[in-house]
Design a protein around this motif. Sequence first.
Motif, short mmCIF file in Angstrom:
data_model
loop_
_atom_site.label_atom_id
_atom_site.label_comp_id
_atom_site.label_asym_id
_atom_site.label_seq_id
_atom_site.Cartn_x
_atom_site.Cartn_y
_atom_site.Cartn_z
N ASN A 177 0.89 -1.17 0.10
CA ASN A 177 0.14 -0.23 0.42
C ASN A 177 0.50 1.92 -0.13
OD1 ASN A 177 -2.90 1.48 -0.07
ND2 ASN A 177 -2.27 1.52 2.31
N GLN A 178 1.56 0.79 0.95
CA GLN A 178 3.02 2.22 0.97
C GLN A 178 3.55 2.62 -0.71
OE1 GLN A 178 2.86 5.13 3.03
NE2 GLN A 178 1.63 4.15 4.10
N LEU A 179 3.51 1.21 -1.28
CA LEU A 179 4.31 1.47 -2.46
C LEU A 179 3.57 1.89 -3.54
CD1 LEU A 179 6.80 -2.15 -2.72
CD2 LEU A 179 7.55 0.68 -2.14
N LEU A 180 2.23 1.53 -3.54
CA LEU A 180 1.27 1.80 -4.64
C LEU A 180 0.94 3.58 -4.15
CD1 LEU A 180 -1.21 -1.10 -4.61
CD2 LEU A 180 0.33 -0.10 -6.38
N LYS A 181 0.89 3.82 -3.05
CA LYS A 181 1.03 5.30 -2.38
C LYS A 181 2.34 6.23 -3.36
CE LYS A 181 -2.25 4.99 1.27
NZ LYS A 181 -2.27 5.57 2.64
N ARG A 182 3.14 5.77 -2.85
CA ARG A 182 4.05 7.04 -3.35
C ARG A 182 4.21 6.57 -5.08
NH1 ARG A 182 6.40 10.17 -2.01
NH2 ARG A 182 6.14 11.40 -4.16
N GLU A 183 4.04 5.51 -5.82
CA GLU A 183 2.88 5.52 -7.47
C GLU A 183 2.46 6.76 -7.45
OE1 GLU A 183 3.05 2.26 -10.89
OE2 GLU A 183 3.85 1.51 -9.02
N ILE A 184 1.85 6.78 -7.02
CA ILE A 184 0.64 7.07 -6.89
C ILE A 184 0.96 8.46 -6.81
CG2 ILE A 184 -2.11 8.28 -6.61
CD1 ILE A 184 -2.27 5.53 -5.35
N ILE A 185 1.85 9.37 -6.22
CA ILE A 185 2.43 10.12 -5.84
C ILE A 185 3.40 10.62 -6.43
CG2 ILE A 185 3.65 11.80 -4.25
CD1 ILE A 185 2.40 10.52 -1.96
N ASP A 186 4.42 9.85 -7.53
CA ASP A 186 5.48 9.79 -8.70
C ASP A 186 4.71 10.68 -9.38
OD1 ASP A 186 7.09 9.94 -6.46
OD2 ASP A 186 7.07 8.19 -7.10
N ARG A 187 2.88 9.24 -10.43
CA ARG A 187 2.45 9.91 -11.30
C ARG A 187 1.95 11.36 -11.08
NH1 ARG A 187 0.59 4.49 -14.05
NH2 ARG A 187 1.81 2.88 -13.18
N LEU A 188 1.50 11.57 -10.39
CA LEU A 188 0.59 13.16 -10.43
C LEU A 188 0.87 13.73 -10.14
CD1 LEU A 188 -2.04 12.33 -6.82
CD2 LEU A 188 -2.27 12.32 -9.56
N GLU A 189 2.61 13.69 -9.71
CA GLU A 189 3.39 14.76 -10.18
C GLU A 189 4.20 14.85 -10.96
OE1 GLU A 189 6.85 13.74 -6.60
OE2 GLU A 189 5.54 14.59 -5.36
N ALA A 190 4.60 13.73 -12.18
CA ALA A 190 4.47 13.36 -13.00
C ALA A 190 4.09 14.07 -14.31
CB ALA A 190 5.22 12.52 -13.46
N GLU A 191 2.52 14.04 -13.99
CA GLU A 191 1.39 14.83 -14.86
C GLU A 191 1.70 16.19 -14.47
OE1 GLU A 191 -2.34 12.54 -13.64
OE2 GLU A 191 -1.19 10.52 -14.88
N ALA A 192 1.76 16.34 -13.39
CA ALA A 192 1.90 18.34 -13.00
C ALA A 192 2.99 18.52 -13.98
CB ALA A 192 1.77 18.24 -11.72
N ALA A 193 3.77 18.14 -13.84
CA ALA A 193 5.28 18.36 -14.59
C ALA A 193 5.46 18.69 -16.51
CB ALA A 193 6.73 17.70 -14.01
N LEU A 194 4.44 17.38 -16.71
CA LEU A 194 4.20 17.29 -17.61
C LEU A 194 3.30 18.45 -18.87
CD1 LEU A 194 4.43 16.03 -20.42
CD2 LEU A 194 3.07 14.01 -19.86
N LYS A 195 2.23 19.06 -17.94
CA LYS A 195 1.07 19.80 -18.13
C LYS A 195 1.89 21.17 -17.68
CE LYS A 195 -3.37 20.44 -16.70
NZ LYS A 195 -4.80 20.43 -15.99
N ALA A 196 2.38 21.62 -16.85
CA ALA A 196 3.28 22.59 -16.50
C ALA A 196 4.21 22.97 -18.01
CB ALA A 196 3.23 23.07 -15.19
N SER A 197 5.18 21.74 -18.46
CA SER A 197 6.48 22.39 -19.42
C SER A 197 4.44 22.44 -20.94
CB SER A 197 6.73 20.50 -19.35
OG SER A 197 7.38 20.50 -20.65
N GLN A 198 4.01 21.40 -20.85
CA GLN A 198 3.46 21.70 -21.83
C GLN A 198 2.58 23.06 -21.85
OE1 GLN A 198 0.53 18.37 -21.37
NE2 GLN A 198 1.47 16.43 -23.21
N GLN A 199 2.19 23.65 -21.70
CA GLN A 199 1.57 25.16 -21.08
C GLN A 199 2.83 26.40 -21.81
OE1 GLN A 199 -1.58 25.37 -20.54
NE2 GLN A 199 -1.36 27.47 -20.95
N ARG A 200 3.74 25.71 -20.92
CA ARG A 200 5.40 26.42 -21.20
C ARG A 200 5.23 26.80 -22.43
NH1 ARG A 200 6.41 24.68 -16.13
NH2 ARG A 200 8.23 22.82 -17.52
N TRP A 201 5.21 25.43 -22.98
CA TRP A 201 5.80 25.16 -24.49
C TRP A 201 4.81 25.32 -25.63
CZ3 TRP A 201 9.64 23.46 -27.73
CH2 TRP A 201 9.18 23.49 -29.16
N LYS A 202 3.55 25.70 -25.52
CA LYS A 202 2.19 26.20 -25.62
C LYS A 202 2.13 28.15 -25.84
CE LYS A 202 -2.79 26.98 -25.87
NZ LYS A 202 -4.29 26.89 -25.54
#
Length: 166
Positions: free
Chosen positions: A98-123
């Motif tokens: 459960n702790q590993l899954l929580k960490r993976e979810i947090i990592d994915r959410l952070e990666a998605e947020a970073a990708l969205k911010a990068s895409q916005q900056r690129w646009k």
Amino acid sequence: MWESVHPQELEAFHQSIAMSEESMSPWQHEYRIITPSGTLKWMQGIAQPELQEDGYILWDGLLLDISDRTEAELALHQAGQELEMLVNHRTAELAKTNQLLKREIIDRLEAEAALKASQQRWKIALEAAEMATWDWNILRGEFLWSETIERLWGLASDGFDSSYSA
């Protein structure tokens, strides 16, 4: 007969009889004996003391061999302990997973947020530089392009149908 009472049981055995005799209450006790052949058995004694006119106590009771029941209870108790150990082990494994899954979810959410911010900056950068991007999927015959390409080419906002033949 009393000499067959297991040495570890002897004191408690004698105390239980003495308490029943003193209070004239029913006697009930479970204890081990060692038979003459060396076999260990569990016994249950049940008796009712009755004071006679001459001061003698008459014990009316019975002895039961409860070895099978006691062994089954011990086996059940041991199985319960083993099951509890397995449940605790599995619970610990699940908590770790459960702790590993929580960490993976947090990592994915952070990666998605970073990708969205990068895409916005690129646009923003593309729009500021008045640039456009496009991709051509040759196998599908499709074009993908940024929103500014139609404006740069002076076309209406629905000017391309995203196919090569357009």
